[in-house]
Design a protein around this motif. Structure first.
Motif, mmCIF file in Angstrom:
data_model
loop_
_atom_site.group_PDB
_atom_site.id
_atom_site.type_symbol
_atom_site.label_atom_id
_atom_site.label_comp_id
_atom_site.label_asym_id
_atom_site.label_seq_id
_atom_site.Cartn_x
_atom_site.Cartn_y
_atom_site.Cartn_z
ATOM 1 N N GLY A 92 22.660 82.366 40.882
ATOM 2 C CA GLY A 92 23.309 83.564 40.380
ATOM 3 C C GLY A 92 22.821 83.905 38.979
ATOM 4 N N ASP A 98 27.847 76.350 40.173
ATOM 5 C CA ASP A 98 28.643 77.219 41.031
ATOM 6 C C ASP A 98 28.122 78.657 41.084
ATOM 7 N N SER A 99 27.105 78.974 40.284
ATOM 8 C CA SER A 99 26.595 80.345 40.235
ATOM 9 C C SER A 99 25.543 80.536 41.315
ATOM 10 N N ASN A 122 27.297 88.355 48.659
ATOM 11 C CA ASN A 122 28.381 87.730 47.903
ATOM 12 C C ASN A 122 27.797 86.912 46.764
ATOM 13 N N THR A 123 28.485 86.895 45.640
ATOM 14 C CA THR A 123 28.066 86.080 44.508
ATOM 15 C C THR A 123 29.240 85.249 44.021
ATOM 16 N N THR A 124 28.931 84.106 43.453
ATOM 17 C CA THR A 124 29.951 83.259 42.833
ATOM 18 C C THR A 124 29.551 82.982 41.393
ATOM 19 N N ASP A 125 30.550 82.979 40.508
ATOM 20 C CA ASP A 125 30.319 82.657 39.099
ATOM 21 C C ASP A 125 29.195 83.514 38.521
ATOM 22 N N THR A 126 29.320 84.842 38.717
ATOM 23 C CA THR A 126 28.263 85.747 38.274
ATOM 24 C C THR A 126 28.704 86.553 37.059
ATOM 25 N N ASP A 135 33.610 86.329 40.866
ATOM 26 C CA ASP A 135 33.004 86.389 42.193
ATOM 27 C C ASP A 135 32.998 87.829 42.692
ATOM 28 N N THR A 136 31.966 88.183 43.465
ATOM 29 C CA THR A 136 31.886 89.511 44.072
ATOM 30 C C THR A 136 31.683 89.389 45.570
ATOM 31 N N ASN A 137 32.187 90.408 46.297
ATOM 32 C CA ASN A 137 32.007 90.507 47.741
ATOM 33 C C ASN A 137 31.591 91.934 48.067
ATOM 34 N N ASP A 165 37.039 85.017 37.245
ATOM 35 C CA ASP A 165 37.380 83.602 37.199
ATOM 36 C C ASP A 165 38.514 83.375 36.204
#
Length: 247
Positions: A92, A98-99, A122-126, A135-137, A165
């Protein structure tokens, strides 16, 4: 092409290594378009509609990436002469375990004149906004239809959701949602194309309608291909909230 998220002196565009086979498709490692953005960018953001429909570059609207470094992407060969898919995974925008970013797209031609597109990212820790990490969806759906040889109609819809977060400093909000769509009609006269397009975006911040995220584009274009060079005249009217266009 294995570089930081903001590119490098050489390689800000696609820079990758990979393998390709006619029977199975291709796999690439490096910096390249994400599966979802490849659809958002073309044809659904044609003729300046991207000013409204393609906002993934702007802080506070960064639900999806365009290109992504440190990415592994697989693109299938055409399956049964009617379908193909792509999938990717990569780092990310944060230097943490976690990114991550995950993406996929699917295209199918159920009948000769119709193409359907689906995609997700989807992204995590971005890094979504200044000092705002979460996070994005994202979901995307589009269609291209050619009822006759010289007419093409296209439309697409995308929706994105951001959740901050708990440990993020934040930028004054916890959640943000954006919906956008684009529509266009093309008429081809030999090497000349006439296009009309419309795109709209609306959004909510913390569950409340946010006028700052509202924008609209109406556009018209006439273009002609001289051998392989496309020359065009384009007129577009764009509506943005005060101060929102460039940020």
């Amino acid at each position: 092409g294995w570089m930081l998220d903001d590119g490098a002196k050489v390689g800000n565009r696609d820079t990758f290594v990979g393998m390709r086979g006619d029977d199975w498709g291709q796999v690439r490692f490096g910096r390249m378009l994400t599966p979802m953005y490849e659809l958002v960018d073309w044809p659904y953001s044609a003729s300046n509609m991207g000013t409204t429909f393609d906002r993934g570059w702007r802080a506070g609207e960064r639900f999806h990436f365009d290109r992504k470094s440190q990415q592994i992407r697989f693109d299938s060969a055409k399956i049964g002469d009617m379908a193909k898919f792509s999938a990717s995974v990569g780092n990310g925008s944060q230097n943490t375990d976690d990114s991550k970013v995950y993406g996929a797209s699917f295209a199918i031609n159920p009948v000769e004149m119709l193409t359907l597109h689906l995609a997700m990212e989807n992204t995590t820790d971005t890094d979504f906004d200044a000092n705002t990490v979460g996070d994005t969806n994202n979901l995307f759906a589009g269609f291209e239809i050619r009822p006759i040889d010289n007419v093409m109609l296209a439309g697409a819809y995308k929706t994105g959701e951001f959740d901050k977060d708990a440990a993020s400093a934040g930028n004054g909000y916890n959640t943000r949602d954006i919906d956008a769509f684009s529509l266009q009609a093309n008429y081809y006269m030999g090497a000349t194309n006439f296009r009309l397009g419309y795109a709209s975006q609306d959004g909510e911040t913390d569950g409340t309608k946010d006028e700052f995220l509202k924008r609209e584009t109406i556009t018209g274009e006439v273009g002609h291909s001289f051998n392989s060079v496309y020359t065009f005249l384009r007129v577009a009217q764009q509506s943005d909230a005060d101060g929102s266009k460039y940020g």
